[in-house]
Design a protein around this motif. Structure first.
Motif, PDB file in Angstrom:
ATOM      1  N   HIS A  23      -1.046   2.424  -4.884  1.00 44.35           N
ATOM      2  CA  HIS A  23      -1.134   3.607  -4.037  1.00 44.35           C
ATOM      3  C   HIS A  23       0.259   4.120  -3.655  1.00 44.35           C
ATOM      4  CE1 HIS A  23      -2.751   6.489  -1.242  1.00 44.35           C
ATOM      5  NE2 HIS A  23      -1.882   6.056  -0.339  1.00 44.35           N
ATOM      6  N   PHE A  24       0.474   5.404  -3.843  1.00 43.95           N
ATOM      7  CA  PHE A  24       1.769   6.039  -3.577  1.00 43.95           C
ATOM      8  C   PHE A  24       1.962   6.241  -2.081  1.00 43.95           C
ATOM      9  CE2 PHE A  24       4.418   9.848  -3.048  1.00 43.95           C
ATOM     10  CZ  PHE A  24       5.556   9.419  -3.700  1.00 43.95           C
ATOM     11  N   THR A  25       3.070   5.721  -1.566  1.00 43.47           N
ATOM     12  CA  THR A  25       3.386   5.887  -0.144  1.00 43.47           C
ATOM     13  C   THR A  25       4.507   6.885   0.089  1.00 43.47           C
ATOM     14  OG1 THR A  25       4.984   4.081  -0.186  1.00 43.47           O
ATOM     15  CG2 THR A  25       2.681   3.519   0.358  1.00 43.47           C
ATOM     16  N   GLY A  26       5.312   7.140  -0.951  1.00 43.70           N
ATOM     17  CA  GLY A  26       6.404   8.102  -0.824  1.00 43.70           C
ATOM     18  C   GLY A  26       7.669   7.546  -0.201  1.00 43.70           C
ATOM     19  N   ALA A  33      10.006  -0.782  -5.749  1.00 43.29           N
ATOM     20  CA  ALA A  33       9.046  -1.681  -6.394  1.00 43.29           C
ATOM     21  C   ALA A  33       8.639  -1.144  -7.768  1.00 43.29           C
ATOM     22  CB  ALA A  33       7.816  -1.869  -5.498  1.00 43.29           C
ATOM     23  N   TYR A  34       8.474   0.179  -7.876  1.00 41.71           N
ATOM     24  CA  TYR A  34       8.156   0.797  -9.165  1.00 41.71           C
ATOM     25  C   TYR A  34       9.266   0.500 -10.177  1.00 41.71           C
ATOM     26  CZ  TYR A  34       7.863   4.383 -12.751  1.00 41.71           C
ATOM     27  OH  TYR A  34       7.827   5.026 -13.963  1.00 41.71           O
ATOM     28  N   ALA A  35      10.511   0.709  -9.774  1.00 34.22           N
ATOM     29  CA  ALA A  35      11.656   0.472 -10.661  1.00 34.22           C
ATOM     30  C   ALA A  35      11.698  -0.988 -11.111  1.00 34.22           C
ATOM     31  CB  ALA A  35      12.950   0.861  -9.955  1.00 34.22           C
ATOM     32  N   GLU A  36      11.411  -1.903 -10.214  1.00 30.40           N
ATOM     33  CA  GLU A  36      11.418  -3.325 -10.562  1.00 30.40           C
ATOM     34  C   GLU A  36      10.291  -3.672 -11.534  1.00 30.40           C
ATOM     35  OE1 GLU A  36      11.326  -5.303  -6.763  1.00 30.40           O
ATOM     36  OE2 GLU A  36      13.368  -4.620  -6.276  1.00 30.40           O
TER      37      GLU A  36
END
Length: 131
Positions: A23-26, A33-36
């Motif tokens: 879920h996207f929190t912005g 976390a996405y990059a990792e």
């Protein structure tokens, strides 16, 4: 089960893979976390997301390793690009229209009313600065 792009972006990775994201929190922690999670995809990974806007952006952003596609899906968005020579280019997008932010080009957006846009972003190394 179907996901909603506004809530759960998609990562397009190496080998023609696609992953539904949490879920996207912005907030910056989500992007970190996405990059990792997808670091092994390097510059070839792409984040596909859908965002709604009701006011101008408060920051400029820049993606150093790849182009970003911005497609207006509802309303009207005025994309502002700061070109390498310091000049600004304004591109107004209506529903179904798109523009490309080249690698390394700072960009922001003005919104008059409400609008939404689909983004396909080469996010590795993205930078932000206040507008």
């Amino acid at each position: 089960m179907a996901d909603n792009l506004s809530g759960n972006p998609i990562h397009l990775g190496l080998g023609a893979t696609a992953f539904s994201e949490p879920h996207f929190t912005g907030d910056p922690a989500w992007y970190q976390a996405y990059a990792e999670r997808h670091a092994d995809d390097g510059a070839e990974g792409r984040l596909v997301s859908l965002h709604q806007f009701s006011e101008p952006w408060t920051v400029w952003e820049m993606h150093p390793v790849g182009s970003e596609v911005v497609m207006c899906t509802t309303g009207e968005i005025s994309l502002i690009q700061e070109m390498p020579d310091g000049s600004e280019k304004k591109i107004t997008l209506g529903e179904g229209e798109y523009a490309i932010n080249p690698p390394g080009v700072w960009h922001t957006a003005d919104i008059d009313g409400e609008a939404s846009a689909l983004f396909i972003t080469a996010g590795q190394g993205t930078e932000h600065r206040d507008r």
